[in-house]
Write an enzyme that holds these catalytic residues in place. Structure first.
Site, short mmCIF file in Angstrom:
data_model
loop_
_atom_site.label_atom_id
_atom_site.label_comp_id
_atom_site.label_asym_id
_atom_site.label_seq_id
_atom_site.Cartn_x
_atom_site.Cartn_y
_atom_site.Cartn_z
N LYS A 79 1.00 -1.26 -0.04
CA LYS A 79 -0.14 -0.14 0.03
C LYS A 79 0.77 1.33 0.04
CE LYS A 79 -4.47 0.89 0.58
NZ LYS A 79 -5.68 0.02 0.08
N HIS A 181 -21.35 3.18 -4.60
CA HIS A 181 -20.96 2.58 -5.92
C HIS A 181 -20.89 1.09 -5.83
CE1 HIS A 181 -18.93 6.54 -6.09
NE2 HIS A 181 -19.27 6.56 -7.37
P1 NAD Z 1 -19.31 4.95 -1.77
O1 NAD Z 1 -18.99 6.14 -1.02
O2 NAD Z 1 -19.93 4.86 -3.14
O3 NAD Z 1 -20.77 4.28 -0.97
C1 NAD Z 1 -20.90 4.50 0.50
C2 NAD Z 1 -22.27 4.66 0.78
O4 NAD Z 1 -22.40 4.96 2.30
C3 NAD Z 1 -22.58 6.32 0.45
O5 NAD Z 1 -23.92 6.29 -0.30
C4 NAD Z 1 -22.59 6.93 1.54
O6 NAD Z 1 -23.64 8.29 1.46
C5 NAD Z 1 -23.10 5.95 2.39
N1 NAD Z 1 -22.78 6.25 3.96
C6 NAD Z 1 -21.76 6.73 4.51
N2 NAD Z 1 -22.15 6.84 5.91
C7 NAD Z 1 -22.90 6.33 6.19
C8 NAD Z 1 -23.64 5.96 7.29
N3 NAD Z 1 -23.44 6.52 8.46
N4 NAD Z 1 -25.09 5.55 7.25
C9 NAD Z 1 -25.45 5.05 6.20
N5 NAD Z 1 -24.99 5.40 4.94
C10 NAD Z 1 -23.54 5.80 4.93
O7 NAD Z 1 -18.46 3.91 -1.38
P2 NAD Z 1 -18.25 2.55 -2.08
O8 NAD Z 1 -17.04 2.60 -3.03
O9 NAD Z 1 -19.24 1.96 -2.63
O10 NAD Z 1 -17.52 1.57 -0.97
C11 NAD Z 1 -18.51 0.97 0.12
C12 NAD Z 1 -17.50 0.30 1.20
O11 NAD Z 1 -17.04 -0.79 0.45
C13 NAD Z 1 -16.19 1.12 1.60
O12 NAD Z 1 -16.12 0.60 2.87
C14 NAD Z 1 -15.18 0.65 0.81
O13 NAD Z 1 -13.83 0.77 1.67
C15 NAD Z 1 -15.54 -0.66 0.58
N6 NAD Z 1 -15.05 -1.19 -0.66
C16 NAD Z 1 -15.19 -0.88 -1.82
C17 NAD Z 1 -14.27 -1.30 -3.02
C18 NAD Z 1 -14.97 -0.94 -4.33
O14 NAD Z 1 -14.69 -1.55 -5.29
N7 NAD Z 1 -15.51 0.61 -4.36
C19 NAD Z 1 -13.63 -2.57 -2.91
C20 NAD Z 1 -13.41 -3.17 -1.69
C21 NAD Z 1 -14.20 -2.48 -0.37
#
Ligand code: NAD
Length: 355
Positions: A79, A181
């Protein structure tokens, strides 16, 4: 640029870079490359101290070793972090970061992470070839989120078998936190499979979209833990499994995309197991994104059908974790660590045999 190697027990290579000309202060940590070169994202964050940044990069690099080892991506764990807030971005800063990465000669390969997006990586790519996660038009694998969602979906099915004896999601109530997402495409797949969806998000537009397009119910963000449901799918932030929330959960399975879901891995992993809830360890179920990006490094380059085949294997990876937990009487989180360590040992033995 001044690059200082740092000796960190248990880590293969760690270094700090400082480049006064561009304002870059950064760390790269390579934890373990037994299974392949270390791939992990680049984070940009306004850490309160360099010590905090160093702590974070070490923790994240080690996490990537385990994530890739369980998913058998053929990669090790690493990382990088840039110690600065996102408003300090400049093409020169990312070019300097690229030069720093290049000194690792492919031992560390970078990708997106918090506050680092595709345009930033395009700047990094001008200084080093060790970059993944670029757009499809540039030979990359594109946005990882739909692939992470796909992996989570097969993971929900594996967790359902463990909790309910069947992967039929028809009529199962799923409380999904954070339809962003990853969460939204996961929600779509769940509804297509016949699940009843209850969502919560701090972003009202994301809730409205689920109601309108998927017929979801919704609750206030703080109420998601109290929803009468079969499955809780955390897809927002980390640490939502803690002393306050675990006793409130009605679900029989926890399976979602968020990273670092357990506030305290040991304590809260055990609390969940004691309540008889099946927990799909976060770094096993959310490996779809890293699997997708890892395919960029295969001979012949990225192929989506190969990515999907490997992502769908998360189903079996989780089944193996659940079986190990049952056989050894340990938490699923501990079982995932055991599976990762066994895979690393196997790779080390295979390497030794070919020398
Ligand atoms: P994102 O920001 O698009 O989605 C997260 C959502 O959670 C948003 O809609 C946000 O408004 C909401 N949110 C934030 N705080 C909140 C709360 N307290 N209560 C309810 N909703 C809340 O992010 P993402 O890319 O979809 O990632 C989501 C999770 O998955 C993260 O923890 C990320 O680290 C993990 N992750 C993502 C990927 C990827 O490919 N994007 C890969 C591995 C892990």
């Amino acid at each position: 640029m001044k690059i200082t190697p740092l000796e960190v027990p248990g880590y293969q290579k760690v270094a700090r870079a400082e480049d006064p000309a561009t304002g870059l202060v950064a760390f790269i940590a390579v934890h373990d490359t037994t299974m392949g070169p270390a791939l992990g994202g680049m984070r940009m964050w306004g850490y309160e101290s360099e010590e905090a940044a160093r702590f974070d990069v070490l923790r994240l690099a080690r996490g990537m070793t385990y994530k890739s080892a369980v998913a058998r991506t053929g990669l090790g764990g690493g990382k990088s972090v840039i110690v600065a807030t996102a408003d300090k971005k400049s093409p020169e800063l990312f070019a300097a970061m690229g030069r720093f990465i290049d000194t690792f000669n492919g031992l560390y390969i970078t990708a997106e992470d918090v506050n680092v997006d595709v345009p930033d990586l395009i700047e990094v790519r001008k200084a080093t070839k060790w970059v993944t996660g670029l757009p499809r038009e540039q030979g990359g694998s594109g946005n990882p989120s739909p692939y992470t969602a796909r992996g989570c979906f097969v993971g929900v099915r594996a967790a359902a078998i463990e909790a309910f004896g069947s992967d039929d999601l028809k009529g199962k109530r799923v409380a999904l936190q954070g339809p962003g997402h990853v969460g939204f495409p996961l929600a779509q797949m769940l509804v297509e499979a016949g699940a009843k969806l209850v969502v919560a998000d701090v972003n009202a537009a994301n809730v409205e979209r689920c109601k309108k397009e998927l017929g979801a119910e919704s609750v206030a963000p703080a109420a998601i833990y109290d929803v009468d449901c079969d499955i809780y799918a955390p897809c927002a932030l980390g640490a939502t499994l803690n002393d306050d929330t675990i006793p409130r959960l009605k679900a029989k399975a926890i399976a979602g995309a968020a990273n670092n879901q357990l506030l305290d891995e040991k304590k809260h992993g055990a609390m969940i197991a004691e309540r008889g809830i099946v927990y799909a360890p976060d770094y096993v179920i959310n490996a779809g994104g890293i699997i997708n990006v890892s395919l960029e490094l295969e001979p012949g380059g990225y192929r989506e059908e190969r990515a999907i085949e490997k992502i769908d294997n998360i189903f079996h990876a989780l089944q193996s974790v659940f079986a190990t937990a049952r056989e050894k009487g340990i938490t699923t989180h501990a079982a995932a660590q055991a599976v990762a360590e066994a895979n690393i040992r196997e790779a080390a033995a295979a390497k030794a045999a070919t020398v």
